[in-house]
Write a protein that holds these residues in place. Structure first.
Motif, PDB file in Angstrom:
ATOM      1  N   VAL A 209     -51.991 101.491 -26.053  1.00 17.96           N
ATOM      2  CA  VAL A 209     -51.862 101.596 -27.514  1.00 17.96           C
ATOM      3  C   VAL A 209     -53.068 101.002 -28.232  1.00 17.96           C
ATOM      4  N   TYR A 210     -53.530  99.836 -27.791  1.00 11.76           N
ATOM      5  CA  TYR A 210     -54.537  99.090 -28.537  1.00 11.76           C
ATOM      6  C   TYR A 210     -55.972  99.306 -28.088  1.00 11.76           C
TER       7      TYR A 210
ATOM      8  N   ILE B 299     -63.030  92.525 -32.189  1.00 15.44           N
ATOM      9  CA  ILE B 299     -61.758  92.248 -31.510  1.00 15.44           C
ATOM     10  C   ILE B 299     -60.736  91.614 -32.451  1.00 15.44           C
ATOM     11  N   GLY B 300     -60.998  91.695 -33.763  1.00 18.19           N
ATOM     12  CA  GLY B 300     -60.047  91.199 -34.745  1.00 18.19           C
ATOM     13  C   GLY B 300     -59.752  89.715 -34.564  1.00 18.19           C
TER      14      GLY B 300
ATOM     15  N   LEU C 198     -66.915  88.191 -28.159  1.00 20.01           N
ATOM     16  CA  LEU C 198     -66.937  87.483 -29.436  1.00 20.01           C
ATOM     17  C   LEU C 198     -68.114  87.889 -30.317  1.00 20.01           C
ATOM     18  N   ALA C 199     -69.257  88.191 -29.691  1.00 24.43           N
ATOM     19  CA  ALA C 199     -70.479  88.418 -30.463  1.00 24.43           C
ATOM     20  C   ALA C 199     -70.832  89.885 -30.666  1.00 24.43           C
ATOM     21  N   LYS C 200     -70.413  90.736 -29.753  1.00 23.43           N
ATOM     22  CA  LYS C 200     -70.894  92.120 -29.782  1.00 23.43           C
ATOM     23  C   LYS C 200     -69.835  93.152 -30.163  1.00 23.43           C
TER      24      LYS C 200
ATOM     25  N   VAL D  53     -53.740  90.907 -27.106  1.00 21.70           N
ATOM     26  CA  VAL D  53     -54.336  92.204 -27.467  1.00 21.70           C
ATOM     27  C   VAL D  53     -53.783  92.681 -28.810  1.00 21.70           C
ATOM     28  N   LEU D  54     -52.548  92.287 -29.136  1.00 23.32           N
ATOM     29  CA  LEU D  54     -51.942  92.651 -30.418  1.00 23.32           C
ATOM     30  C   LEU D  54     -52.731  92.097 -31.600  1.00 23.32           C
TER      31      LEU D  54
END
Length: 301
Positions: A37-38, A240-241, A235-237, A288-289
């Motif tokens: 889903v994600y 990922i919300g 984190l940098a590229k 992941v949510l």
């Protein structure tokens, strides 16, 4: 009150649930759907993904194969587990070895049948996966390095099935996979440290037995620092919300893991370390949510 017959049936059920590690199988089901889903099908409506019969069959085939894998692993490790996990072994032994093997073949047959609904390629994939799990349980797991690598690969293989189904080759997926692979590799090596008494008694040539605890701790330390590589890229590229909360918290947990690791010397200590890594894996599934908390609501239709 339950009658003696009902209690016996319940004990048998819990025994088989323990053998197939039902909680782990359920977690893989959740993880596959969340990943679909994600990450893998993030451009499709949630309803379309959740009610995709092909995906459902792939998830069921994965679950049956994994459950069968736990059975055959339990079969080969029964003597070792008497030393490492005596209480669990007592529960597992309520089911005879013949019944376990019969259920193993039934589960593998069901996996192939369900895969056949999707495609012939899916049948070949799960047939190879079933063989690989058996070969690992019978031969590879007793070998240092190869056994650990094989275990980590086999653990993430169910996600490869749905990855191939959606044919999504975005780079971020491979970075997530690398992070998961490293954490699972750490868990496998920590399990080897935890299970040293039984492994030694049964002649298993694991990394801690062949090279010693200190060498194993050095390897685990290296793996912890290697997790910083995919963490940095995520984190940098990549976008990922709010999942960045997970990675910052995991860096703290892994730092605590290292401190505890170098002060560990007993099975009880290694069990705590093992549980920390299991928590990271399980919490990673639900984190992941956090990639987009509004995503599900916006894609229901």
């Amino acid at each position: 009150m339950f009658s003696r017959k009902h209690k016996h049936i319940l004990l048998k059920f819990f025994s088989m649930f323990s053998v197939v590690r039902g909680y782990n199988v359920l977690m893989v089901v959740v993880a596959q759907y969340v990943t679909a889903v994600y990450i893998l099908a993030h451009d499709k409506p949630v309803r379309e993904v959740v009610f995709d019969l092909n995906l459902f069959m792939l998830v069921l085939a994965s679950s049956a194969t994994i459950a069968g894998g736990y059975i055959i692993n339990n079969f080969y490790d029964s003597e070792k587990d008497l030393i490492n996990r005596p209480q669990k072994s007592m529960l597992d032994r309520l089911i005879s070895q013949n019944v376990k093997l019969s259920f193993y073949f039934v589960l593998n047959l069901l996996a192939v049948v369900m895969a056949s609904y999707v495609s012939f390629k899916a049948v070949l994939f799960f047939a190879l996966y079933i063989f690989a799990i058996w070969f690992y349980s019978h031969k590879l797991k007793k070998m240092p390095f190869i056994g650990n690598l094989a275990s980590a690969v086999l653990t993430i293989t169910p996600f490869f099935a749905i990855f191939m189904y959606y044919q999504n080759f975005e780079h971020v997926i491979f970075v997530h996979a690398m992070y998961l692979f490293l954490i699972i590799s750490m868990r496998e090596l920590t399990k080897d440290l935890e299970n040293m008494p039984g492994d030694l008694a049964q002649g298993y040539k694991t990394i801690p037995i062949v090279y010693g605890e200190k060498y194993s701790k050095i390897m685990l330390t290296v793996l912890v620092f290697l997790t910083l590589v995919p963490t940095y890229f995520l984190l940098a590229k990549y976008e990922i919300g709010h999942m960045y909360y997970f990675f910052y918290f995991m860096m703290f947990l892994l730092a605590m893991f290292l401190v505890l690791l170098w002060n560990s010397s007993s099975r009880k200590h290694y069990l705590i370390l093992h549980n920390i890594l299991k928590f990271i894996i399980f919490s990673g599934v639900f984190s992941v949510l956090l990639i987009d908390t509004d995503l599900v609501l916006n894609r229901l239709f």
